[in-house]
Scaffold this motif. Structure first.
Motif, PDB file in Angstrom:
ATOM      1  N   ASN A 194       0.829  -1.205   0.000  1.00 17.90           N
ATOM      2  CA  ASN A 194       0.000   0.000   0.000  1.00 17.90           C
ATOM      3  C   ASN A 194       0.864   1.256   0.000  1.00 17.90           C
ATOM      4  O   ASN A 194       0.510   2.252  -0.603  1.00 17.90           O
ATOM      5  CB  ASN A 194      -0.929   0.023   1.209  1.00 17.90           C
ATOM      6  N   ARG A 195       1.999   1.156   0.708  1.00 22.96           N
ATOM      7  CA  ARG A 195       2.931   2.279   0.751  1.00 22.96           C
ATOM      8  C   ARG A 195       4.354   1.761   0.700  1.00 22.96           C
ATOM      9  O   ARG A 195       4.629   0.662   1.196  1.00 22.96           O
ATOM     10  CB  ARG A 195       2.769   3.061   2.069  1.00 22.96           C
ATOM     11  N   ILE A 196       5.232   2.560   0.155  1.00 19.03           N
ATOM     12  CA  ILE A 196       6.662   2.226   0.185  1.00 19.03           C
ATOM     13  C   ILE A 196       7.434   3.536   0.301  1.00 19.03           C
ATOM     14  O   ILE A 196       6.987   4.567  -0.237  1.00 19.03           O
ATOM     15  CB  ILE A 196       7.086   1.396  -1.046  1.00 19.03           C
ATOM     16  N   SER A 197       8.541   3.514   1.032  1.00 21.58           N
ATOM     17  CA  SER A 197       9.303   4.757   1.225  1.00 21.58           C
ATOM     18  C   SER A 197      10.085   5.092  -0.042  1.00 21.58           C
ATOM     19  O   SER A 197      10.437   4.210  -0.818  1.00 21.58           O
ATOM     20  CB  SER A 197      10.263   4.614   2.406  1.00 21.58           C
ATOM     21  N   TYR A 198      10.362   6.393  -0.206  1.00 24.61           N
ATOM     22  CA  TYR A 198      11.162   6.832  -1.353  1.00 24.61           C
ATOM     23  C   TYR A 198      12.472   6.048  -1.419  1.00 24.61           C
ATOM     24  O   TYR A 198      12.898   5.604  -2.481  1.00 24.61           O
ATOM     25  CB  TYR A 198      11.524   8.320  -1.221  1.00 24.61           C
ATOM     26  N   GLU A 199      13.118   5.912  -0.250  1.00 21.97           N
ATOM     27  CA  GLU A 199      14.443   5.272  -0.252  1.00 21.97           C
ATOM     28  C   GLU A 199      14.395   3.832  -0.714  1.00 21.97           C
ATOM     29  O   GLU A 199      15.252   3.388  -1.483  1.00 21.97           O
ATOM     30  CB  GLU A 199      15.040   5.310   1.151  1.00 21.97           C
ATOM     31  N   GLU A 200      13.386   3.098  -0.239  1.00 23.94           N
ATOM     32  CA  GLU A 200      13.283   1.697  -0.659  1.00 23.94           C
ATOM     33  C   GLU A 200      12.934   1.603  -2.141  1.00 23.94           C
ATOM     34  O   GLU A 200      13.476   0.766  -2.863  1.00 23.94           O
ATOM     35  CB  GLU A 200      12.222   0.971   0.179  1.00 23.94           C
ATOM     36  N   MET A 201      12.047   2.470  -2.591  1.00 24.34           N
ATOM     37  CA  MET A 201      11.667   2.446  -4.014  1.00 24.34           C
ATOM     38  C   MET A 201      12.869   2.788  -4.885  1.00 24.34           C
ATOM     39  O   MET A 201      13.065   2.203  -5.955  1.00 24.34           O
ATOM     40  CB  MET A 201      10.523   3.444  -4.249  1.00 24.34           C
ATOM     41  N   LEU A 202      13.681   3.727  -4.413  1.00 21.53           N
ATOM     42  CA  LEU A 202      14.882   4.113  -5.157  1.00 21.53           C
ATOM     43  C   LEU A 202      15.817   2.906  -5.301  1.00 21.53           C
ATOM     44  O   LEU A 202      16.330   2.624  -6.387  1.00 21.53           O
ATOM     45  CB  LEU A 202      15.582   5.244  -4.398  1.00 21.53           C
ATOM     46  N   GLU A 203      16.020   2.176  -4.203  1.00 20.15           N
ATOM     47  CA  GLU A 203      16.885   0.985  -4.272  1.00 20.15           C
ATOM     48  C   GLU A 203      16.271  -0.056  -5.206  1.00 20.15           C
ATOM     49  O   GLU A 203      16.952  -0.594  -6.072  1.00 20.15           O
ATOM     50  CB  GLU A 203      17.075   0.352  -2.885  1.00 20.15           C
ATOM     51  N   LEU A 204      14.980  -0.342  -5.018  1.00 21.86           N
ATOM     52  CA  LEU A 204      14.350  -1.375  -5.853  1.00 21.86           C
ATOM     53  C   LEU A 204      14.477  -1.014  -7.332  1.00 21.86           C
ATOM     54  O   LEU A 204      14.833  -1.846  -8.164  1.00 21.86           O
ATOM     55  CB  LEU A 204      12.858  -1.540  -5.492  1.00 21.86           C
ATOM     56  N   ALA A 205      14.208   0.256  -7.658  1.00 16.48           N
ATOM     57  CA  ALA A 205      14.270   0.676  -9.063  1.00 16.48           C
ATOM     58  C   ALA A 205      15.690   0.538  -9.594  1.00 16.48           C
ATOM     59  O   ALA A 205      15.916  -0.008 -10.679  1.00 16.48           O
ATOM     60  CB  ALA A 205      13.781   2.118  -9.205  1.00 16.48           C
ATOM     61  N   SER A 206      16.667   0.980  -8.821  1.00 19.22           N
ATOM     62  CA  SER A 206      18.036   0.935  -9.346  1.00 19.22           C
ATOM     63  C   SER A 206      18.558  -0.494  -9.382  1.00 19.22           C
ATOM     64  O   SER A 206      19.491  -0.797 -10.109  1.00 19.22           O
ATOM     65  CB  SER A 206      18.964   1.859  -8.565  1.00 19.22           C
ATOM     66  N   LEU A 207      17.933  -1.395  -8.645  1.00 19.84           N
ATOM     67  CA  LEU A 207      18.378  -2.796  -8.645  1.00 19.84           C
ATOM     68  C   LEU A 207      17.582  -3.646  -9.632  1.00 19.84           C
ATOM     69  O   LEU A 207      17.710  -4.861  -9.643  1.00 19.84           O
ATOM     70  CB  LEU A 207      18.274  -3.376  -7.232  1.00 19.84           C
ATOM     71  N   GLY A 208      16.717  -3.007 -10.427  1.00 21.58           N
ATOM     72  CA  GLY A 208      16.096  -3.754 -11.525  1.00 21.58           C
ATOM     73  C   GLY A 208      14.578  -3.740 -11.573  1.00 21.58           C
ATOM     74  O   GLY A 208      14.005  -4.181 -12.565  1.00 21.58           O
ATOM     75  N   ALA A 209      13.896  -3.254 -10.534  1.00 22.57           N
ATOM     76  CA  ALA A 209      12.426  -3.239 -10.564  1.00 22.57           C
ATOM     77  C   ALA A 209      11.982  -2.097 -11.479  1.00 22.57           C
ATOM     78  O   ALA A 209      11.913  -0.952 -11.073  1.00 22.57           O
ATOM     79  CB  ALA A 209      11.859  -3.034  -9.157  1.00 22.57           C
ATOM     80  N   LYS A 210      11.703  -2.420 -12.738  1.00 24.57           N
ATOM     81  CA  LYS A 210      11.553  -1.346 -13.721  1.00 24.57           C
ATOM     82  C   LYS A 210      10.184  -0.666 -13.699  1.00 24.57           C
ATOM     83  O   LYS A 210       9.863   0.114 -14.585  1.00 24.57           O
ATOM     84  CB  LYS A 210      11.875  -1.876 -15.116  1.00 24.57           C
ATOM     85  N   VAL A 211       9.402  -0.940 -12.665  1.00 20.65           N
ATOM     86  CA  VAL A 211       8.081  -0.312 -12.588  1.00 20.65           C
ATOM     87  C   VAL A 211       8.189   1.215 -12.543  1.00 20.65           C
ATOM     88  O   VAL A 211       7.292   1.919 -13.034  1.00 20.65           O
ATOM     89  CB  VAL A 211       7.265  -0.907 -11.403  1.00 20.65           C
ATOM     90  N   LEU A 212       9.281   1.754 -12.002  1.00 17.68           N
ATOM     91  CA  LEU A 212       9.552   3.199 -12.070  1.00 17.68           C
ATOM     92  C   LEU A 212      11.000   3.402 -12.490  1.00 17.68           C
ATOM     93  O   LEU A 212      11.891   2.680 -12.021  1.00 17.68           O
ATOM     94  CB  LEU A 212       9.347   3.853 -10.691  1.00 17.68           C
ATOM     95  N   GLN A 213      11.240   4.398 -13.351  1.00 15.41           N
ATOM     96  CA  GLN A 213      12.633   4.692 -13.696  1.00 15.41           C
ATOM     97  C   GLN A 213      13.329   5.277 -12.457  1.00 15.41           C
ATOM     98  O   GLN A 213      12.744   6.113 -11.756  1.00 15.41           O
ATOM     99  CB  GLN A 213      12.704   5.692 -14.870  1.00 15.41           C
ATOM    100  N   THR A 214      14.556   4.859 -12.217  1.00 15.70           N
ATOM    101  CA  THR A 214      15.281   5.280 -11.005  1.00 15.70           C
ATOM    102  C   THR A 214      15.284   6.802 -10.833  1.00 15.70           C
ATOM    103  O   THR A 214      15.011   7.322  -9.750  1.00 15.70           O
ATOM    104  CB  THR A 214      16.740   4.784 -11.070  1.00 15.70           C
ATOM    105  N   ARG A 215      15.566   7.492 -11.904  1.00 12.21           N
ATOM    106  CA  ARG A 215      15.669   8.951 -11.842  1.00 12.21           C
ATOM    107  C   ARG A 215      14.353   9.608 -11.406  1.00 12.21           C
ATOM    108  O   ARG A 215      14.355  10.647 -10.753  1.00 12.21           O
ATOM    109  CB  ARG A 215      16.092   9.439 -13.231  1.00 12.21           C
ATOM    110  N   SER A 216      13.238   8.968 -11.758  1.00  8.75           N
ATOM    111  CA  SER A 216      11.943   9.543 -11.367  1.00  8.75           C
ATOM    112  C   SER A 216      11.780   9.486  -9.848  1.00  8.75           C
ATOM    113  O   SER A 216      11.223  10.396  -9.241  1.00  8.75           O
ATOM    114  CB  SER A 216      10.781   8.822 -12.070  1.00  8.75           C
TER     115      SER A 216
END
Ligand code: ADP
Ligand code: ASP
Ligand code: MG
Length: 412
Positions: A194-216
């Protein structure tokens, strides 16, 4: 008028019916009282097709022309959506990146947004335009040429507009209904958060979770944009999807929030290099100069003054890395017996801010992989993540094993 940014990815605008579906969703937000900035991607598959055409006509392409060609997919969807909205009696206008303008650096193919002057859009909204449909992914370099923001870059366009236009929220509509504990295409046990912190989303994105571009995610974190990921194929309300927000807004969270995987990894080993001060610099400087994005690095213990140095990089940079290393060897700045490239690896990571206060996450991760007979080739850690490189054939198995080990099927 309060403003809202809505972004629709490739699958959400894949054909005319889906573009009409998007128009209806946008119209509803206009009826809710918003002035809307819609960011669109190219129709799904279109950007890949354009990239393929560039590669087939010119393998060592001129990046300016690459951008001129590859950015064109978004122009089509922006115009079509503006027309679909007009058909529903919504005053809408399409905008290409240069018309706004979205000012970027001149790093063609991977440009960064520097500024979005809002005067042009503000004036049109003041004249009665209700929806600006902006072609995502595109920008304008200082020399007047078109740039693109890197694959998946429309997410970044959306967040940058939300910050520049002071939108109430930035809603990213896609083909999943939120951010999951792992890629739902890899494990059906993945749970929506339901919620995820910016920091965790940033790590997930940069580690391959392409649901959001890292830079976004970086931009959202910097400008405190309320970022939401939700499905364009389902009815939604205020609480749908996943909110990416400050960690203080999250009541309870697991030690590990998610597992990410990246298929696009290669491992390279320089066998028997001299173990002396300056050897790492002598290896990694020429790699950096050749534009190789080195990720993980391990140096083995040395024997008789020689050691092995291993690093990982994206698969499509292996040839470039080999060339740089052979050139350094020919110049005499480094010496090695052999250079071994393994393109059949993948990176699996566990991410969670809970790791800051809980010990033993890495051990639990290694134990879970061992129980499945998965051999770990390289390990790296940071404050909130642990990553390992393993053989690619174990990718799904490793994601599932870690998802089970950290009990992520109980997450929400
Ligand atoms: P769009 O075209 O809308 O930008 P993308 O394909 O770029 O969509 O991103 C959505 C995809 O991201 C999903 O279909 C899913 O397979 C993938 N994905 C990877 N990791 C995750 C995750 N943790 N949560 C949700 N989706 C994920
Ligand atoms: N169309 C571009 C891509 O496929 C940008 C995006 O969809 O975000 O990478
Ligand atoms: Mg995307």
């Amino acid at each position: 008028m309060p403003r809202l940014v809505m972004k629709f990815g490739g699958t959400s605008v894949a054909d005319i019916d889906r573009i009409r579906n998007v128009a209806r969703k946008v119209k509803r937000e206009v009826e809710n009282g918003f002035d809307v900035i819609v960011i669109v991607s190219a129709m799904s598959g279109k950007t890949n097709e354009l990239v393929g055409w560039v590669d087939s006509i010119s393998p060592l392409y001129d990046a300016r022309e690459y951008d001129a060609i590859v950015s064109s997919g978004e122009n089509v969807t922006a115009g079509l959506l503006a027309l679909a909205l007009q058909e529903y009696d919504v005053p809408a206008r399409s905008w290409q990146g240069w018309q706004v303008p979205v000012i970027t650096t001149s790093a063609h193919g991977a440009a960064r947004i520097e500024d979005i002057p809002t005067a042009n859009l503000d004036a049109k909204f003041a004249e009665g335009m209700k929806v600006a449909v902006v072609a995502g992914f595109q920008g304008l370099a200082p020399d007047g040429r078109i740039t693109t923001l890197g694959r998946g870059g429309s997410d970044t366009t959306a967040v940058a507009f939300a910050a520049a236009m002071q939108a109430q929220r930035c809603d990213i509509y896609t083909d999943v209904d939120g951010v999951y504990t792992a890629d739902p295409r890899i494990t059906d046990k993945a749970r929506k958060l339901n919620r995820i912190s910016y920091e965790e989303m940033l790590e997930l994105a940069s580690l391959g979770a392409k649901v959001l571009q890292t830079r976004s995610v970086e931009l959202a974190m910097r400008y405190r944009v309320r970022l939401r990921v939700l499905s364009s194929f389902e009815e939604s309300n205020e609480t749908s999807g996943t909110l990416v927000c400050d960690e203080e807004e999250i009541m309870e969270s697991n030690v590990v929030s998610g597992v990410a995987h990246s298929r696009d990894e290669a491992k390279m080993t320089l066998v028997s290099v001299a173990d002396r001060p300056g050897i790492a610099a002598a290896i990694f400087m020429p790699l950096a100069e050749a534009g190789v994005n080195v990720d993980m690095i391990v140096q083995n213990i040395s024997e008789d003054g020689r050691t092995d140095m291993t690093f990982s990089c994206p698969t499509n940079q292996v040839a470039r890395a080999e060339k740089a290393m052979e050139a350094a060897k020919a110049k005499g700045s480094i010496n090695f017996r052999d250079l071994i490239a393994d393109k059949n690896v993948c990176k699996i990571s566990v991410v969670g801010i809970g790791m800051r206060s809980h010990a033993g996450v890495a051990a639990r991760m290694f134990e879970a992989l061992a129980a499945e007979g998965v051999n770990i080739k390289v390990i790296t850690t940071s404050e909130i993540k642990v990553s390992v490189l393993v053989d690619r054939k174990y990718m799904e198995l490793a994601v599932q094993a870690l998802h089970d080990a950290f009990e992520l099927d109980n997450a929400a």
